[in-house]
Scaffold this motif. Structure first.
Motif, PDB file in Angstrom:
ATOM      1  N   PRO A  31       1.732 -13.529 -49.721  1.00 33.01           N
ATOM      2  CA  PRO A  31       2.116 -13.550 -51.528  1.00 33.01           C
ATOM      3  C   PRO A  31       3.546 -12.929 -51.721  1.00 33.01           C
ATOM      4  O   PRO A  31       4.075 -13.782 -52.904  1.00 33.01           O
ATOM      5  CB  PRO A  31       0.587 -12.215 -51.706  1.00 33.01           C
ATOM      6  CG  PRO A  31       0.093 -12.283 -50.783  1.00 33.01           C
ATOM      7  CD  PRO A  31       1.001 -12.576 -49.515  1.00 33.01           C
ATOM      8  N   ARG A  32       4.216 -11.727 -51.227  1.00 29.97           N
ATOM      9  CA  ARG A  32       5.779 -11.594 -51.928  1.00 29.97           C
ATOM     10  C   ARG A  32       6.628 -12.813 -52.111  1.00 29.97           C
ATOM     11  O   ARG A  32       7.650 -12.002 -52.813  1.00 29.97           O
ATOM     12  CB  ARG A  32       6.295 -10.412 -51.107  1.00 29.97           C
ATOM     13  CG  ARG A  32       6.485 -10.610 -49.158  1.00 29.97           C
ATOM     14  CD  ARG A  32       7.529  -9.005 -49.304  1.00 29.97           C
ATOM     15  NE  ARG A  32       7.916  -9.211 -47.847  1.00 29.97           N
ATOM     16  CZ  ARG A  32       7.059  -8.280 -46.832  1.00 29.97           C
ATOM     17  NH1 ARG A  32       6.151  -7.916 -47.070  1.00 29.97           N
ATOM     18  NH2 ARG A  32       7.561  -8.836 -45.602  1.00 29.97           N
ATOM     19  N   GLN A  35       7.089 -15.742 -56.200  1.00 35.52           N
ATOM     20  CA  GLN A  35       8.274 -14.218 -57.260  1.00 35.52           C
ATOM     21  C   GLN A  35       7.546 -14.856 -58.361  1.00 35.52           C
ATOM     22  O   GLN A  35       7.238 -13.890 -59.658  1.00 35.52           O
ATOM     23  CB  GLN A  35       9.489 -13.872 -57.277  1.00 35.52           C
ATOM     24  CG  GLN A  35       9.488 -13.985 -56.232  1.00 35.52           C
ATOM     25  CD  GLN A  35       9.733 -12.245 -55.353  1.00 35.52           C
ATOM     26  OE1 GLN A  35      10.725 -11.727 -56.294  1.00 35.52           O
ATOM     27  NE2 GLN A  35       9.221 -12.445 -54.762  1.00 35.52           N
ATOM     28  N   ARG A  36       7.229 -16.284 -58.904  1.00 33.93           N
ATOM     29  CA  ARG A  36       6.928 -16.384 -60.144  1.00 33.93           C
ATOM     30  C   ARG A  36       6.241 -18.054 -60.071  1.00 33.93           C
ATOM     31  O   ARG A  36       5.847 -18.754 -60.176  1.00 33.93           O
ATOM     32  CB  ARG A  36       7.914 -16.675 -61.043  1.00 33.93           C
ATOM     33  CG  ARG A  36       7.822 -17.587 -62.506  1.00 33.93           C
ATOM     34  CD  ARG A  36       9.347 -17.937 -62.871  1.00 33.93           C
ATOM     35  NE  ARG A  36       8.536 -18.460 -64.058  1.00 33.93           N
ATOM     36  CZ  ARG A  36       8.587 -18.156 -65.608  1.00 33.93           C
ATOM     37  NH1 ARG A  36       8.915 -16.931 -65.923  1.00 33.93           N
ATOM     38  NH2 ARG A  36       8.003 -18.734 -66.855  1.00 33.93           N
ATOM     39  N   PRO A  37       4.590 -17.435 -60.605  1.00 33.48           N
ATOM     40  CA  PRO A  37       3.727 -16.303 -61.421  1.00 33.48           C
ATOM     41  C   PRO A  37       3.694 -15.203 -60.929  1.00 33.48           C
ATOM     42  O   PRO A  37       3.723 -15.954 -59.323  1.00 33.48           O
ATOM     43  CB  PRO A  37       2.858 -16.920 -61.880  1.00 33.48           C
ATOM     44  CG  PRO A  37       2.486 -17.798 -60.667  1.00 33.48           C
ATOM     45  CD  PRO A  37       3.395 -18.512 -60.299  1.00 33.48           C
ATOM     46  N   ALA A  38       2.986 -14.470 -60.758  1.00 37.18           N
ATOM     47  CA  ALA A  38       2.520 -12.888 -60.814  1.00 37.18           C
ATOM     48  C   ALA A  38       1.797 -13.152 -59.387  1.00 37.18           C
ATOM     49  O   ALA A  38       1.968 -12.494 -58.494  1.00 37.18           O
ATOM     50  CB  ALA A  38       2.343 -11.733 -61.789  1.00 37.18           C
ATOM     51  N   GLU A  39       0.789 -14.006 -59.676  1.00 36.39           N
ATOM     52  CA  GLU A  39      -0.428 -13.938 -58.447  1.00 36.39           C
ATOM     53  C   GLU A  39      -0.009 -15.330 -57.926  1.00 36.39           C
ATOM     54  O   GLU A  39       0.005 -16.940 -58.863  1.00 36.39           O
ATOM     55  CB  GLU A  39      -1.791 -14.304 -59.506  1.00 36.39           C
ATOM     56  CG  GLU A  39      -2.479 -12.785 -60.404  1.00 36.39           C
ATOM     57  CD  GLU A  39      -1.852 -11.925 -59.149  1.00 36.39           C
ATOM     58  OE1 GLU A  39      -2.083 -11.794 -58.142  1.00 36.39           O
ATOM     59  OE2 GLU A  39      -1.539 -10.306 -59.583  1.00 36.39           O
ATOM     60  N   PRO A  40      -0.667 -15.515 -56.281  1.00 38.51           N
ATOM     61  CA  PRO A  40      -0.417 -16.423 -55.860  1.00 38.51           C
ATOM     62  C   PRO A  40      -1.206 -17.372 -55.539  1.00 38.51           C
ATOM     63  O   PRO A  40      -1.073 -19.080 -55.896  1.00 38.51           O
ATOM     64  CB  PRO A  40      -0.175 -15.795 -54.193  1.00 38.51           C
ATOM     65  CG  PRO A  40      -0.844 -14.669 -54.411  1.00 38.51           C
ATOM     66  CD  PRO A  40      -0.592 -13.821 -55.663  1.00 38.51           C
ATOM     67  N   GLU A  41      -2.370 -16.738 -56.433  1.00 39.05           N
ATOM     68  CA  GLU A  41      -3.713 -17.994 -56.914  1.00 39.05           C
ATOM     69  C   GLU A  41      -2.956 -19.123 -58.002  1.00 39.05           C
ATOM     70  O   GLU A  41      -3.677 -20.107 -57.900  1.00 39.05           O
ATOM     71  CB  GLU A  41      -4.609 -17.440 -57.197  1.00 39.05           C
ATOM     72  CG  GLU A  41      -5.249 -16.279 -56.084  1.00 39.05           C
ATOM     73  CD  GLU A  41      -4.760 -14.833 -55.859  1.00 39.05           C
ATOM     74  OE1 GLU A  41      -3.784 -14.651 -56.491  1.00 39.05           O
ATOM     75  OE2 GLU A  41      -4.601 -14.378 -54.715  1.00 39.05           O
ATOM     76  N   GLN A  42      -2.520 -18.244 -58.932  1.00 39.67           N
ATOM     77  CA  GLN A  42      -2.255 -19.283 -59.774  1.00 39.67           C
ATOM     78  C   GLN A  42      -0.635 -19.844 -59.486  1.00 39.67           C
ATOM     79  O   GLN A  42      -0.475 -21.452 -60.147  1.00 39.67           O
ATOM     80  CB  GLN A  42      -1.265 -18.034 -60.812  1.00 39.67           C
ATOM     81  CG  GLN A  42      -2.157 -17.497 -61.811  1.00 39.67           C
ATOM     82  CD  GLN A  42      -1.944 -16.551 -62.528  1.00 39.67           C
ATOM     83  OE1 GLN A  42       0.038 -15.410 -61.893  1.00 39.67           O
ATOM     84  NE2 GLN A  42      -1.761 -16.326 -63.431  1.00 39.67           N
ATOM     85  N   ASP A  45      -2.967 -22.633 -57.211  1.00 41.41           N
ATOM     86  CA  ASP A  45      -3.787 -23.328 -58.829  1.00 41.41           C
ATOM     87  C   ASP A  45      -2.893 -24.649 -59.543  1.00 41.41           C
ATOM     88  O   ASP A  45      -3.295 -25.999 -60.026  1.00 41.41           O
ATOM     89  CB  ASP A  45      -4.560 -22.435 -59.961  1.00 41.41           C
ATOM     90  CG  ASP A  45      -5.862 -21.831 -59.172  1.00 41.41           C
ATOM     91  OD1 ASP A  45      -5.764 -22.697 -58.124  1.00 41.41           O
ATOM     92  OD2 ASP A  45      -6.135 -21.527 -59.185  1.00 41.41           O
TER      93      ASP A  45
END
Length: 288
Positions: A31-32, A35-42, A45
């Protein structure tokens, strides 16, 4: 770290390999990296269903242009992209996978785990970090002698750290700064304000010429760099001073010297890039 020639080569090979492909889904294993968006799921998607239109470069960053989105990617120390068949096992340290509709995958591998990815709406990426403060592109028409001197000539800092600063000129890293300064006959510890007009002319020409030759050779595979097709660059065989400590200078035959300038390992020929004589001349100029 991949510098301008290496990132330019990756850009060109990815354009051949992934332009026109539609993303079915995205897998984020680390996940790190995102960096953008905050959540890797976002992140995953948002990219699903979008088609890659082209791959561009800004400095050392890749800009992957999609229909309605822009993905900004920095390879950092050892990040690399490759295209694989979907049924081919993923290698160790593969952190992000873009699954395409044609059963191929774009995989991002990064042993050091320093790479980053940012997702933007088109145009937004140029107004926000990490691209918003980048300087002049040295292979574009905007990189004129006047622009180079305007950015740096009045500064009292050493010339090498200034050339490495991405807010002034983008894409230059340790390898190509050492090479350009050698070809211009300028010691990396000279202050920018000490350079004469003829030296700025030589430096401007050597930066452009060095980068153009490196791009033509596919970049330098000094450590682990390969392009998007898994091929090594070949410019390391043309390096004149970088990595050649104690070897003979190609111009005068004296040993190449290695030192530390601005915290970076630096290769020079003390004879062809004199420092003491330049300091003496500068003191004389100021005294008059």
């Amino acid at each position: 770290m991949p510098e301008l020639p290496e990132v330019e080569t990756v850009k060109r090979t990815l354009n051949e390999l992934i332009t026109g492909k539609r993303i079915r889904s995205v897998t984020v294993k680390l996940p790190r990296i995102i960096q953008r968006p905050a959540e890797p799921e976002q992140f995953a998607d948002a990219l699903a269903g979008h088609t890659i239109q082209s791959v561009e470069r800004r400095g050392k960053f890749l800009r992957i242009l999609l229909d309605g989105l822009v993905l900004v990617s920095h390879l950092r120390m050892e990040g690399r992209y490759g295209v694989y068949a979907a049924d081919e096992p993923a290698e160790l340290h593969t952190h992000v996978i873009f699954h395409f509709d044609d059963d191929t995958e774009l995989r991002y591998k990064d042993v050091r785990q320093f790479g980053t990815m940012h997702l933007f709406m088109p145009g937004e990426e140029l107004e926000l970090p990490p691209l918003n403060k980048l300087g002049i592109e040295p292979l574009e028409p905007e990189f004129t002698l006047e622009a180079l001197r305007g950015k740096l000539a009045h500064r009292t800092s050493k010339i090498k750290p200034l050339l490495l600063n991405q807010e002034y000129i983008v894409g230059l890293g340790n390898i190509y700064v050492d090479e350009a300064l050698f070809q211009a006959g300028i010691h990396p510890e000279r202050t920018a304000d000490s350079l004469a007009k003829a030296e700025w002319e030589r430096l401007h020409e050597s930066i452009r010429a060095t980068l153009e030759r490196a791009v033509a050779a596919g970049g330098s595979s000094v450590k682990s760099y390969v392009n998007g097709q898994g091929e090594m660059g070949m410019f390391q065989h043309q390096l004149l001073v970088y990595g050649r400590k104690d070897e003979p200078c190609p111009s005068c035959g004296r040993p190449i010297h290695k030192s530390v300038v601005g915290g970076r390992g630096t290769h020079t020929c003390p004879h062809c890039q004199p420092l003491k004589a330049a300091r003496a001349a500068n003191k004389s100029k100021r005294a008059t």
